[in-house]
Design a protein around this motif. Structure first.
Motif, PDB file in Angstrom:
ATOM      1  N   ALA A  34      15.815   3.262   1.374  1.00  0.00           N
ATOM      2  CA  ALA A  34      16.995   2.711   2.051  1.00  0.00           C
ATOM      3  C   ALA A  34      16.936   1.186   1.945  1.00  0.00           C
ATOM      4  O   ALA A  34      15.845   0.605   1.979  1.00  0.00           O
ATOM      5  N   PRO A  35      18.083   0.531   1.812  1.00  0.00           N
ATOM      6  CA  PRO A  35      18.073  -0.934   1.815  1.00  0.00           C
ATOM      7  C   PRO A  35      17.430  -1.468   3.086  1.00  0.00           C
ATOM      8  O   PRO A  35      17.625  -0.926   4.174  1.00  0.00           O
ATOM      9  N   HIS A  36      16.661  -2.512   2.929  1.00  0.00           N
ATOM     10  CA  HIS A  36      15.953  -3.097   4.068  1.00  0.00           C
ATOM     11  C   HIS A  36      16.938  -3.844   4.951  1.00  0.00           C
ATOM     12  O   HIS A  36      17.846  -4.511   4.461  1.00  0.00           O
ATOM     13  N   GLU A  37      16.761  -3.738   6.239  1.00  0.00           N
ATOM     14  CA  GLU A  37      17.663  -4.371   7.210  1.00  0.00           C
ATOM     15  C   GLU A  37      17.112  -5.674   7.779  1.00  0.00           C
ATOM     16  O   GLU A  37      17.848  -6.458   8.340  1.00  0.00           O
ATOM     17  N   GLY A  38      15.808  -5.893   7.642  1.00  0.00           N
ATOM     18  CA  GLY A  38      15.181  -7.073   8.247  1.00  0.00           C
ATOM     19  C   GLY A  38      15.191  -8.269   7.323  1.00  0.00           C
ATOM     20  O   GLY A  38      15.928  -8.327   6.338  1.00  0.00           O
ATOM     21  N   THR A  39      14.330  -9.218   7.634  1.00  0.00           N
ATOM     22  CA  THR A  39      14.245 -10.445   6.844  1.00  0.00           C
ATOM     23  C   THR A  39      13.534 -10.182   5.523  1.00  0.00           C
ATOM     24  O   THR A  39      12.829  -9.173   5.366  1.00  0.00           O
ATOM     25  N   LEU A  40      13.689 -11.099   4.602  1.00  0.00           N
ATOM     26  CA  LEU A  40      12.982 -11.002   3.322  1.00  0.00           C
ATOM     27  C   LEU A  40      11.468 -11.027   3.540  1.00  0.00           C
ATOM     28  O   LEU A  40      10.731 -10.284   2.890  1.00  0.00           O
ATOM     29  N   GLU A  41      11.012 -11.856   4.457  1.00  0.00           N
ATOM     30  CA  GLU A  41       9.580 -11.956   4.733  1.00  0.00           C
ATOM     31  C   GLU A  41       9.038 -10.640   5.288  1.00  0.00           C
ATOM     32  O   GLU A  41       7.944 -10.207   4.910  1.00  0.00           O
ATOM     33  N   GLU A  42       9.798 -10.007   6.172  1.00  0.00           N
ATOM     34  CA  GLU A  42       9.376  -8.710   6.708  1.00  0.00           C
ATOM     35  C   GLU A  42       9.299  -7.670   5.595  1.00  0.00           C
ATOM     36  O   GLU A  42       8.333  -6.902   5.521  1.00  0.00           O
ATOM     37  N   GLU A  43      10.303  -7.658   4.754  1.00  0.00           N
ATOM     38  CA  GLU A  43      10.308  -6.676   3.668  1.00  0.00           C
ATOM     39  C   GLU A  43       9.154  -6.921   2.702  1.00  0.00           C
ATOM     40  O   GLU A  43       8.464  -5.974   2.307  1.00  0.00           O
ATOM     41  N   ARG A  44       8.931  -8.167   2.312  1.00  0.00           N
ATOM     42  CA  ARG A  44       7.821  -8.461   1.410  1.00  0.00           C
ATOM     43  C   ARG A  44       6.509  -7.989   2.020  1.00  0.00           C
ATOM     44  O   ARG A  44       5.672  -7.386   1.346  1.00  0.00           O
ATOM     45  N   GLY A  45       6.334  -8.215   3.323  1.00  0.00           N
ATOM     46  CA  GLY A  45       5.120  -7.771   4.003  1.00  0.00           C
ATOM     47  C   GLY A  45       4.979  -6.256   4.010  1.00  0.00           C
ATOM     48  O   GLY A  45       3.876  -5.729   3.812  1.00  0.00           O
ATOM     49  N   GLU A  46       6.083  -5.546   4.235  1.00  0.00           N
ATOM     50  CA  GLU A  46       6.045  -4.083   4.237  1.00  0.00           C
ATOM     51  C   GLU A  46       5.725  -3.539   2.848  1.00  0.00           C
ATOM     52  O   GLU A  46       4.918  -2.616   2.705  1.00  0.00           O
ATOM     53  N   ILE A  47       6.358  -4.099   1.833  1.00  0.00           N
ATOM     54  CA  ILE A  47       6.086  -3.654   0.456  1.00  0.00           C
ATOM     55  C   ILE A  47       4.634  -3.948   0.113  1.00  0.00           C
ATOM     56  O   ILE A  47       3.919  -3.089  -0.420  1.00  0.00           O
ATOM     57  N   LEU A  48       4.196  -5.154   0.411  1.00  0.00           N
ATOM     58  CA  LEU A  48       2.822  -5.545   0.107  1.00  0.00           C
ATOM     59  C   LEU A  48       1.831  -4.592   0.762  1.00  0.00           C
ATOM     60  O   LEU A  48       0.907  -4.086   0.108  1.00  0.00           O
ATOM     61  N   ALA A  49       1.998  -4.324   2.048  1.00  0.00           N
ATOM     62  CA  ALA A  49       1.074  -3.442   2.758  1.00  0.00           C
ATOM     63  C   ALA A  49       1.070  -2.036   2.137  1.00  0.00           C
ATOM     64  O   ALA A  49       0.005  -1.446   1.927  1.00  0.00           O
ATOM     65  N   ALA A  50       2.248  -1.518   1.828  1.00  0.00           N
ATOM     66  CA  ALA A  50       2.333  -0.169   1.240  1.00  0.00           C
ATOM     67  C   ALA A  50       1.665  -0.130  -0.140  1.00  0.00           C
ATOM     68  O   ALA A  50       0.925   0.815  -0.449  1.00  0.00           O
ATOM     69  N   LEU A  51       1.913  -1.123  -0.961  1.00  0.00           N
ATOM     70  CA  LEU A  51       1.346  -1.118  -2.311  1.00  0.00           C
ATOM     71  C   LEU A  51      -0.161  -1.369  -2.289  1.00  0.00           C
ATOM     72  O   LEU A  51      -0.897  -0.789  -3.086  1.00  0.00           O
ATOM     73  N   LEU A  52      -0.615  -2.194  -1.382  1.00  0.00           N
ATOM     74  CA  LEU A  52      -2.057  -2.421  -1.279  1.00  0.00           C
ATOM     75  C   LEU A  52      -2.786  -1.171  -0.804  1.00  0.00           C
ATOM     76  O   LEU A  52      -3.899  -0.893  -1.249  1.00  0.00           O
ATOM     77  N   ARG A  53      -2.160  -0.402   0.075  1.00  0.00           N
ATOM     78  CA  ARG A  53      -2.776   0.869   0.514  1.00  0.00           C
ATOM     79  C   ARG A  53      -2.913   1.805  -0.683  1.00  0.00           C
ATOM     80  O   ARG A  53      -3.939   2.469  -0.847  1.00  0.00           O
ATOM     81  N   LYS A  54      -1.903   1.871  -1.518  1.00  0.00           N
ATOM     82  CA  LYS A  54      -1.944   2.733  -2.703  1.00  0.00           C
ATOM     83  C   LYS A  54      -2.980   2.260  -3.705  1.00  0.00           C
ATOM     84  O   LYS A  54      -3.582   3.072  -4.395  1.00  0.00           O
ATOM     85  N   ASP A  55      -3.157   0.955  -3.797  1.00  0.00           N
ATOM     86  CA  ASP A  55      -4.055   0.364  -4.789  1.00  0.00           C
ATOM     87  C   ASP A  55      -5.510   0.382  -4.327  1.00  0.00           C
ATOM     88  O   ASP A  55      -6.404   0.120  -5.110  1.00  0.00           O
ATOM     89  N   ALA A  56      -5.737   0.688  -3.055  1.00  0.00           N
ATOM     90  CA  ALA A  56      -7.106   0.657  -2.505  1.00  0.00           C
ATOM     91  C   ALA A  56      -7.943   1.764  -3.131  1.00  0.00           C
ATOM     92  O   ALA A  56      -7.451   2.864  -3.380  1.00  0.00           O
ATOM     93  N   PRO A  57      -9.234   1.472  -3.387  1.00  0.00           N
ATOM     94  CA  PRO A  57     -10.111   2.508  -3.981  1.00  0.00           C
ATOM     95  C   PRO A  57     -10.405   3.626  -3.007  1.00  0.00           C
ATOM     96  O   PRO A  57     -10.292   3.568  -1.863  1.00  0.00           O
TER      97      PRO A  57
END
Length: 98
Positions: free
Chosen positions: A75-98
């Motif tokens: 779904a399109p993000h409703e919050g700020t760009l900074e919030e979205e970048r943080g959410e994407i970053l956290a999700a992708l880092l969890r996936k990338d974790a060993p």
């Protein structure tokens, strides 16, 4: 990599070894939208499409962003760009974790 380590890596001149979606976020955070966009532009991976949507939102091209959110299954993000970048970053880092 943790979110803190990612943020610390922003002080580096060269990016760390990261998958393309995370590398795109690194370049975006460094102010290099063009390189960030190039890294995810042609990828069929949902994570890359999610970052692609975010980048078009950064650019201000909301109709293009909505297209990429649909392609990513998000779904399109409703919050700020900074919030979205943080959410994407956290999700992708969890996936990338060993």
């Amino acid at each position: 990599m943790t979110p803190e380590a990612f943020r610390a890596a922003l002080a580096l001149d060269a990016p760390p070894d990261l998958p393309a979606p995370l590398l795109a976020l690194w370049h975006d955070a460094k102010g290099d939208w063009e390189t960030a966009h190039r890294l995810v532009n042609d990828s069929p991976q949902p994570d890359a499409m999610w970052v692609h949507a975010y980048l078009h939102r950064v650019e201000g091209d909301l109709s293009n962003a909505r297209y990429w959110y649909r392609r990513a299954g998000r779904a399109p993000h409703e919050g700020t760009l900074e919030e979205e970048r943080g959410e994407i970053l956290a999700a992708l880092l969890r996936k990338d974790a060993p």
